[in-house]
Design an enzyme around this catalytic site. Sequence first.
Site, mmCIF file in Angstrom:
data_model
loop_
_atom_site.group_PDB
_atom_site.id
_atom_site.type_symbol
_atom_site.label_atom_id
_atom_site.label_comp_id
_atom_site.label_asym_id
_atom_site.label_seq_id
_atom_site.Cartn_x
_atom_site.Cartn_y
_atom_site.Cartn_z
ATOM 1 N N TYR A 1 0.694 -1.148 0.330
ATOM 2 C CA TYR A 1 -0.099 0.365 0.336
ATOM 3 C C TYR A 1 1.445 1.637 0.000
ATOM 4 O O TYR A 1 1.981 1.105 0.224
ATOM 5 C CB TYR A 1 -0.961 0.062 1.050
ATOM 6 C CG TYR A 1 -1.701 0.660 1.435
ATOM 7 C CD1 TYR A 1 -2.169 1.353 0.516
ATOM 8 C CD2 TYR A 1 -1.634 2.080 2.373
ATOM 9 C CE1 TYR A 1 -3.464 2.139 0.607
ATOM 10 C CE2 TYR A 1 -2.877 3.346 2.940
ATOM 11 C CZ TYR A 1 -3.115 3.344 1.639
ATOM 12 O OH TYR A 1 -4.491 4.118 1.746
ATOM 13 N N ASP B 1 9.057 2.249 0.732
ATOM 14 C CA ASP B 1 8.336 3.282 1.511
ATOM 15 C C ASP B 1 8.343 2.406 2.933
ATOM 16 O O ASP B 1 7.526 1.701 3.573
ATOM 17 C CB ASP B 1 6.705 3.130 0.696
ATOM 18 C CG ASP B 1 5.377 3.723 1.049
ATOM 19 O OD1 ASP B 1 5.620 3.910 2.554
ATOM 20 O OD2 ASP B 1 4.776 3.739 1.108
ATOM 21 N N LYS C 1 3.780 8.883 9.542
ATOM 22 C CA LYS C 1 3.576 7.739 10.578
ATOM 23 C C LYS C 1 3.981 8.142 11.897
ATOM 24 O O LYS C 1 4.137 8.972 12.493
ATOM 25 C CB LYS C 1 3.361 6.751 10.563
ATOM 26 C CG LYS C 1 2.220 5.947 9.405
ATOM 27 C CD LYS C 1 1.375 4.806 9.531
ATOM 28 C CE LYS C 1 0.645 3.720 8.812
ATOM 29 N NZ LYS C 1 -1.074 4.340 8.507
#
Length: 434
Positions: A153, A247, A275
């Site tokens: 993702y 990522d 995050k």
Amino acid sequence: MTATGEETKVISEWPKSREAWERASRSVSGGVATALRATARPHPLFFTGGAGATLTDFDGNDYIDYVLGWGPNILGHGNPALVAAVQDQITRGATYGSGHLLEFEIAERLLQAFPCAERVLWSNTGTEANLSALRIARAATGREHFVKFAGHYHGWSDPMLVGYRPRAESDIALESRGQATSSAELAHVLNWGRAEELETLLTERDDIAAVFLEPVLCNSGVIEPPLGFLERVREICDEHGVVLIFDEVITGLRIAFGGAVERYGVAPDIIILAKAVAGGLSLAALLGKASLLDLTLNGVTHAGTYNGNPLVLAAAGATLDELSKPGVYERFETLSARLANGFRDALAAHNMTGAVNQVGPVVQVTLGLPTVEDFSDFQKTDQESYAKLLLELLRRGIFAVAGGRWYLSTAHTEAQIDHTIGIFDEALTALESA
Ligand SMILES: Cc1ncc(COP(=O)(O)O)c(C=O)c1O
């Protein structure tokens, strides 16, 4: 399902959350801020606040929190150092629209943590940062297509939301209504762990700008890269002049201070952080070679009103301070291994087939298969039974979410971990007798 359909007839064990959701659904689409949160069973909970590793809901119930805001709250809730840093900064302004000390001080600290990188670009979310990385790679190579892996993702933007939950291994269908059809044409979705597929594709095509990957497949099973895979991907990208993008939105500052780059010793061209980096506030960053990131000085647009604002960077400073303290990552490993082993023992004691993967403070529980080693395994796991398990856990004060990823923070204690293992055992008993 909405709060106003058939579901309203169900008697809720969480009446105040239920009521809040119904009210919220009249003003906020879906009643909560993302469609994913709206899928929580029996309905999303509404929280009044958190402290350390716990959350309290509208009905006054306390939970040990393993969701951590879907990852960002790596220091737990209300960490005093983070609170003090944000309070101090807000009195002097939230954003200046120009340069300030934290903008380069925090960049310097991140570059120390990721020594393969030479520059930082500030951004606000993982989705945005992935988009910037794609644009930079396209500008650097003059090519438009890119590679990603099934089950990985990289945010919900048109170009990247491809091959995340493909319906069949060969299917790269678009994932959202309204998505441009060109997204499926430009993204080439390969199987994680099979370097030969990448080699074949890059030999056949000369229009690939970048390879995007989650260095640990956190979004679909918390699966470590097969031995030598990242190294081989690095070599293949070098051979074909393709930009390699890690990522690290989940793994960065989490599975090691220097993320997957430190843990696996492979240097990509661009690293994406989000995050954990600001301990719960919205901050993302691209780190990478000057020759790539400085393209933003040469016609590559990278914009954003809130980029690098001092409020989130004050939070990032406090987060980096806390995560730099001695023993933090050793403690993450010890506590999360304890949790993972406790889950494994409980599953075995109940004769229940399930897999527990763990990398740093990220633990994944799945039911139905004894091991989950690639995305196709993950797709075969028993999500329905897991959803029932989650509900039993919720009833007993453990907050975890669908998809099966459990995050630990610096605030979690050994006692909370042991309590959680006991509850997990009880929840399995409840599941068996349901
Ligand atoms: C690996 C990865 N990349 C990108 C994103 C998107 O980040 P954001 O939700 O901040 O846009 C996520 C979000 O969960 C993620 O896990």
